[in-house]
Scaffold this motif. Structure first.
Motif, PDB file in Angstrom:
ATOM      1  N   ALA A 132       6.095  37.522  65.619  1.00 55.76           N
ATOM      2  CA  ALA A 132       4.771  36.917  65.451  1.00 55.76           C
ATOM      3  C   ALA A 132       3.823  37.815  64.661  1.00 55.76           C
ATOM      4  O   ALA A 132       3.063  37.337  63.815  1.00 55.76           O
ATOM      5  CB  ALA A 132       4.177  36.582  66.810  1.00 55.76           C
ATOM      6  N   PHE A 133       3.843  39.119  64.929  1.00 53.81           N
ATOM      7  CA  PHE A 133       2.849  40.024  64.339  1.00 53.81           C
ATOM      8  C   PHE A 133       3.454  41.020  63.355  1.00 53.81           C
ATOM      9  O   PHE A 133       2.721  41.780  62.729  1.00 53.81           O
ATOM     10  CB  PHE A 133       2.111  40.781  65.443  1.00 53.81           C
ATOM     11  CG  PHE A 133       1.356  39.885  66.384  1.00 53.81           C
ATOM     12  CD1 PHE A 133       0.143  39.334  66.016  1.00 53.81           C
ATOM     13  CD2 PHE A 133       1.885  39.566  67.622  1.00 53.81           C
ATOM     14  CE1 PHE A 133      -0.554  38.496  66.877  1.00 53.81           C
ATOM     15  CE2 PHE A 133       1.201  38.732  68.497  1.00 53.81           C
ATOM     16  CZ  PHE A 133      -0.016  38.192  68.119  1.00 53.81           C
ATOM     17  N   GLY A 134       4.755  41.055  63.238  1.00 53.90           N
ATOM     18  CA  GLY A 134       5.382  41.949  62.280  1.00 53.90           C
ATOM     19  C   GLY A 134       5.968  43.185  62.923  1.00 53.90           C
ATOM     20  O   GLY A 134       5.660  43.548  64.054  1.00 53.90           O
ATOM     21  N   ARG A 135       6.850  43.839  62.163  1.00 56.24           N
ATOM     22  CA  ARG A 135       7.542  45.028  62.678  1.00 56.24           C
ATOM     23  C   ARG A 135       6.593  46.215  62.842  1.00 56.24           C
ATOM     24  O   ARG A 135       6.726  46.999  63.779  1.00 56.24           O
ATOM     25  CB  ARG A 135       8.670  45.405  61.731  1.00 56.24           C
ATOM     26  CG  ARG A 135       9.936  44.561  61.728  1.00 56.24           C
ATOM     27  CD  ARG A 135       9.802  43.089  61.803  1.00 56.24           C
ATOM     28  NE  ARG A 135      11.068  42.391  61.487  1.00 56.24           N
ATOM     29  CZ  ARG A 135      11.307  41.141  61.835  1.00 56.24           C
ATOM     30  NH1 ARG A 135      10.409  40.438  62.508  1.00 56.24           N
ATOM     31  NH2 ARG A 135      12.454  40.570  61.513  1.00 56.24           N
ATOM     32  N   ARG A 136       5.625  46.366  61.942  1.00 61.29           N
ATOM     33  CA  ARG A 136       4.679  47.489  62.038  1.00 61.29           C
ATOM     34  C   ARG A 136       3.853  47.413  63.305  1.00 61.29           C
ATOM     35  O   ARG A 136       3.676  48.416  64.007  1.00 61.29           O
ATOM     36  CB  ARG A 136       3.747  47.499  60.822  1.00 61.29           C
ATOM     37  CG  ARG A 136       4.401  47.916  59.519  1.00 61.29           C
ATOM     38  CD  ARG A 136       3.412  47.834  58.359  1.00 61.29           C
ATOM     39  NE  ARG A 136       2.251  48.677  58.561  1.00 61.29           N
ATOM     40  CZ  ARG A 136       1.011  48.226  58.767  1.00 61.29           C
ATOM     41  NH1 ARG A 136       0.774  46.918  58.799  1.00 61.29           N
ATOM     42  NH2 ARG A 136       0.010  49.062  58.922  1.00 61.29           N
ATOM     43  N   ILE A 137       3.314  46.241  63.617  1.00 59.90           N
ATOM     44  CA  ILE A 137       2.490  46.085  64.820  1.00 59.90           C
ATOM     45  C   ILE A 137       3.307  46.380  66.064  1.00 59.90           C
ATOM     46  O   ILE A 137       2.822  47.018  67.018  1.00 59.90           O
ATOM     47  CB  ILE A 137       1.911  44.657  64.884  1.00 59.90           C
ATOM     48  CG1 ILE A 137       0.959  44.412  63.705  1.00 59.90           C
ATOM     49  CG2 ILE A 137       1.202  44.409  66.208  1.00 59.90           C
ATOM     50  CD1 ILE A 137      -0.266  45.287  63.707  1.00 59.90           C
ATOM     51  N   ALA A 138       4.577  45.953  66.079  1.00 59.84           N
ATOM     52  CA  ALA A 138       5.431  46.227  67.233  1.00 59.84           C
ATOM     53  C   ALA A 138       5.652  47.731  67.407  1.00 59.84           C
ATOM     54  O   ALA A 138       5.600  48.251  68.533  1.00 59.84           O
ATOM     55  CB  ALA A 138       6.767  45.506  67.077  1.00 59.84           C
ATOM     56  N   CYS A 139       5.876  48.443  66.309  1.00 58.39           N
ATOM     57  CA  CYS A 139       6.077  49.893  66.399  1.00 58.39           C
ATOM     58  C   CYS A 139       4.795  50.611  66.828  1.00 58.39           C
ATOM     59  O   CYS A 139       4.838  51.580  67.599  1.00 58.39           O
ATOM     60  CB  CYS A 139       6.559  50.436  65.054  1.00 58.39           C
ATOM     61  SG  CYS A 139       8.248  49.959  64.623  1.00 58.39           S
ATOM     62  N   MET A 140       3.638  50.149  66.352  1.00 58.32           N
ATOM     63  CA  MET A 140       2.375  50.744  66.789  1.00 58.32           C
ATOM     64  C   MET A 140       2.127  50.487  68.271  1.00 58.32           C
ATOM     65  O   MET A 140       1.644  51.373  69.002  1.00 58.32           O
ATOM     66  CB  MET A 140       1.219  50.209  65.945  1.00 58.32           C
ATOM     67  CG  MET A 140       1.145  50.792  64.552  1.00 58.32           C
ATOM     68  SD  MET A 140      -0.372  50.354  63.665  1.00 58.32           S
ATOM     69  CE  MET A 140       0.028  48.684  63.161  1.00 58.32           C
ATOM     70  N   SER A 141       2.467  49.304  68.745  1.00 60.94           N
ATOM     71  CA  SER A 141       2.315  48.997  70.171  1.00 60.94           C
ATOM     72  C   SER A 141       3.184  49.917  71.013  1.00 60.94           C
ATOM     73  O   SER A 141       2.758  50.414  72.060  1.00 60.94           O
ATOM     74  CB  SER A 141       2.690  47.535  70.432  1.00 60.94           C
ATOM     75  OG  SER A 141       1.876  46.658  69.686  1.00 60.94           O
ATOM     76  N   CYS A 142       4.411  50.142  70.550  1.00 63.23           N
ATOM     77  CA  CYS A 142       5.308  51.067  71.242  1.00 63.23           C
ATOM     78  C   CYS A 142       4.682  52.449  71.352  1.00 63.23           C
ATOM     79  O   CYS A 142       4.660  53.050  72.441  1.00 63.23           O
ATOM     80  CB  CYS A 142       6.639  51.136  70.488  1.00 63.23           C
ATOM     81  SG  CYS A 142       7.652  52.582  70.833  1.00 63.23           S
TER      82      CYS A 142
END
Length: 574
Positions: free
Chosen positions: A119-129
Motif C-alpha cells: 500500500a505505501f511502498g517498500r521505503r515506508i515499510a523499511c522506515m517503519s521497521c
C-alpha cells in the motif's frame, strides 16, 4: 537561438516532448521521412557499477545487521549471573516468555507487512521497521536507570519484534526488486550475511559488557535501537522499488530510478520496463511503439495502467505522461502512443468467473489462484523449515548448551560466552560462501547440502547428550558443523528463493505470509526448548530437530525447483 528554441521552431512551435501530429506519426511508423525531427532518448542506464551496487545493497546490509542483533543478544543475558540475581532466578517458563517476545512481535508485524509494503511502498515499510526497533530499544535501556519488571523487557522485545517482522518482509522484497537478475541472488544473501554479522556483534557486546561492566547488561539488549539508525537513513534517502512503482502505475518515476540510479550502460532500461509491465499487468494494456530517428519501427511495448472497465481515460493519461517523459529524457528512441487495446488472456481458468479477476491481483485471495497456490505454498514451507530446524536454539541458548555439556569439566559463564563468539564467527565466515556459490552451484543444491549437514549435526548432538561423553569441545565442533552448513544454505537462501518463486503482484504478500510462519516456527522453537529439554531430556530434544532437518531435505528434493538464472515472474517456475 538556444537548442530548445531551435527544436521548437523545427517542430512547428511545439515544446520538446510533445507528440507530433497524427499524420507525421503515421509517416514515421510507415517508414516514410517525417516532416518533424523525432526526439532522442537513451535505452540504457546512466549509473555507475559502484553507485548501482551501493544503492541496491544498502538496505539488505543495514537491515540484516540491525535485525540480527536482536536475535543474538538475549541468550547471553538470560544465562548471566547478574540477570538471574536481579530477577530472583526466573523460572524456565519466564525465560522462554521473555525470549519469545521478539518472535511473537515479529508474527504480528509480519501479518501487516504485506499490506503495508504494497500500500505505501517498500521505503515506508523499511522506515517503519527502523522506527519500531528504535522505540523498542529505548524501553530496553530503562534497566540501566531503574529496576523494571520482566514485563517491561518483554514489551520492549515485543516492539522490536514488530519492526523485525515488517523489516524482513520489506528488506527481502527490496533486495529482490532493486538488483538486476545477474547478481540478484548475491544481493539477497547479503541480508542473511549481515544478520550473521549482527548476531556476532551482539555476542561480542555481551562478552565485553559482562567482562568489564556487568551492571550495564541492559546496554547489550538495547543497542539494537542505536543500530537501527543507519537503516532508517538509507530507507529515507534511498529510491523506491521500480517494480512497486510500475505496479502502482508510476511509470515515469520507475523509469527515472532505473535509468539514473540502479542500472548502468550495459543494462537495457526500456526492455526492463517493458518486461516488468508485461509481467505485472498482462491483461489490460496500451501499446507503445519505439521508432528510430529514420521512422522505422523498433519494437512494441505493452504497458498497463488501470483495469479494462471504466478506467481507460486514466490509463491513457498515465501513458501519455510516460510517453512525454521518455521523449524528453532519453536520446535514441521516441515513444508513440497507439489506441487503447484490451488484450484478452484466455490461459487463465479461475473458479471466480463471476468476478473481475484483475481486481483481485495482488490481494490475499490471489494466493489461492491456480497458477499461484503451488509456488506460494513452497515459498511458505521454505520459511517454516528455515527456523523450525533449530537454528535459534543454537544462537540463543548456546551458553546453556555448552554449560550443560561440560560433563564435570569446569566451564565458567565467560567461557561459554567465548564459545558463543566462536559460533558467531563461524556464522559470519560461512554465510558469504552462499553469496559466492549461489549463482553458480544453484539454490536447490545448496539447500540439499545444508539439510544433510544440519541433520548429521543434530544427530551427533543427540548422541552426545544420550550416552557419549563428548564434552564442551566436541559439542562446539558439532554446533559449528550445524551453523556452517545452515549459514551457507538455509539461512540466506530459503528466504531469497521464497521471493523468487512467486510473481510480483503477490510477492510482498507471500513474503509476509512466509515471514509470519517463519516467526511462528521460531516462536515455537525458542519458547518450548527449555520445557521440552526439562521434560524429555536434551538427547530427545535434539533428536526432534534432527527429524525436522531430514524432513526439510526431503521436501526440497521433491518440491523445490531451481531458480538460478530464471528471471522474476517467469512462467518456468510454474
Amino acid at each position: 537561438m538556444d537548442r530548445g528554441a531551435a527544436e521548437r521552431a523545427a517542430d512547428g512551435g511545439r515544446a520538446p516532448g510533445r507528440a507530433p501530429p497524427e499524420d507525421d506519426n503515421k509517416e514515421a511508423i510507415e517508414g516514410k521521412p517525417s516532416s518533424v525531427p523525432l526526439l532522442s532518448a537513451s535505452r540504457t542506464g546512466r549509473s555507475t557499477n559502484l553507485v548501482a551496487i551501493a544503492v541496491s545493497t544498502a538496505l539488505p546490509i543495514t537491515g540484516g545487521w540491525t535485525m540480527g542483533m536482536g536475535l543474538g543478544n538475549i541468550g547471553g543475558i538470560v544465562e548471566s549471573p547478574i540477570f538471574k540475581q536481579t530477577y530472583d532466578d526466573p523460572s524456565p517458563m519466564m525465560v522462554q516468555v521473555l525470549v519469545g517476545g521478539l518472535p511473537l512481535g515479529a508474527i504480528i508485524g509480519s501479518m501487516f507487512a504485506g499490506s503495508l509494503t504494497d500500500a505505501f511502498g517498500r521505503r515506508i515499510a523499511c522506515m517503519s521497521c527502523s522506527l519500531l526497533m528504535i522505540l523498542g530499544g529505548l524501553s530496553l535501556f530503562l534497566p540501566c536507570f531503574t529496576k523494571v519488571s520482566l514485563f517491561v523487557l518483554f514489551a520492549g522485545r515485543f516492539v522490536v519484534g514488530l519492526g523485525t517482522g515488517i523489516g524482513y518482509c520489506a528488506v527481502y522484497t527490496v533486495a529482490a526488486e532493486l538488483s538486476p537478475a545477474d547478481y540478484r541472488g548475491r544481493v539477497q544473501t547479503l541480508v542473511q550475511v549481515f544478520t550473521a554479522v549482527g548476531i556476532l556483534t551482539s555476542y561480542l557486546i555481551n562478552l565485553a559488557v559482562f567482562k568489564t561492566a556487568p551492571k550495564l547488561w541492559c546496554f547489550s539488549i538495547a543497542f539494537q535501537g542505536v543500530a537501527a539508525l543507519p537503516m532508517l537513513g538509507f530507507a529515507y534517502f534511498g529510491p523506491e522499488s521500480p517494480r512497486w512503482l510500475v505496479m502502482t502505475g508510476q511509470y515515469t518515476e520507475a523509469m527515472s530510478i532505473l535509468r539514473d540510479i540502479l542500472r548502468t550502460s550495459k543494462d537495457d532500461v526500456v526492455e526492463e520496463i517493458n518486461s516488468m509491465t508485461a509481467q505485472i499487468r498482462g491483461k489490460s494494456a496500451c501499446n507503445f511503439r519505439f521508432v528510430n530517428s529514420d521512422g522505422t519501427s523498433v519494437k512494441r511495448f505493452e504497458s498497463v495502467n488501470g483495469r479494462p472497465s471504466g478506467e481507460k481515460k486514466m490509463a491513457q493519461k498515465s501513458i501519455a505522461e510516460f510517453s512525454s517523459d521518455i521523449s524528453e529524457a532519453n536520446s535514441d528512441l521516441k515513444v508513440q502512443e497507439e489506441p487503447f487495446n484490451l488484450i484478452v488472456n484466455d490461459t487463465y481458468d479461475y473458479e471466480e468467473n463471476d468476478e473481475n479477476v484483475e481486481d483481485m491481483e495482488g490481494t490475499w485471495r490471489a494466493l489461492c489462484f491456480r497458477e499461484n497456490r503451488c509456488m506460494a505454498t513452497v515459498s511458505i514451507m521454505l520459511n517454516v523449515f528455515q527456523l523450525l530446524s533449530g537454528i535459534d536454539v543454537v544462537t540463543i541458548y548456546a551458553p546453556k548448551i555448552f554449560a550443560g555439556s561440560s560433563k564435570g569439566e569446569d566451564l565458567s559463564y565467560n567461557d561459554s560466552l567465548f564459545y558463543t563468539v566462536i559460533v558467531g564467527l563461524a556464522y559470519v565466515c560461512a554465510t558469504p560462501l552462499a553469496t559466492l556459490t549461489v549463482d553458480c552451484v544453484g539454490r536447490r543444491a545448496l539447500l540439499l547440502l545444508g539439510a544433510t549437514g544440519m541433520s548429521l549435526s543434530m544427530i551427533g548432538l543427540s548422541m552426545g547428550y544420550a550416552s557419549i561423553s563428548f564434552g564442551p569441545h566436541m559439542m562446539l565442533i558439532l554446533v559449528l558443523l550445524f551453523v556452517t552448513t545452515y549459514s551457507m544454505s538455509w539461512g540466506p537462501i530459503a528466504c531469497a528463493m521464497a521471493s523468487e518463486l512467486v510473481r510480483t503482484p503477490i510477492r510482498a504478500k507471500v513474503n509476509a505470509a512466509g515471514t509470519v510462519f517463519n516467526w511462528l516456527a521460531d516462536y515455537i522453537v525458542v519458547s518450548t526448548y527449555l520445557s521440552i529439554s526439562s521434560a524429555f531430556g536434551d538427547a530427545a530434544t535434539f533428536g526432534i530437530y534432527a527429524v525436522v532437518c531430514i524432513s526439510a531435505g526431503i521436501f526440497t528434493f521433491l518440491f523445490v525447483p531451481e531458480t538460478n538464472g530464471v528471471p522474476l515472474d517467469s512462467d518456468a517456475l510454474g
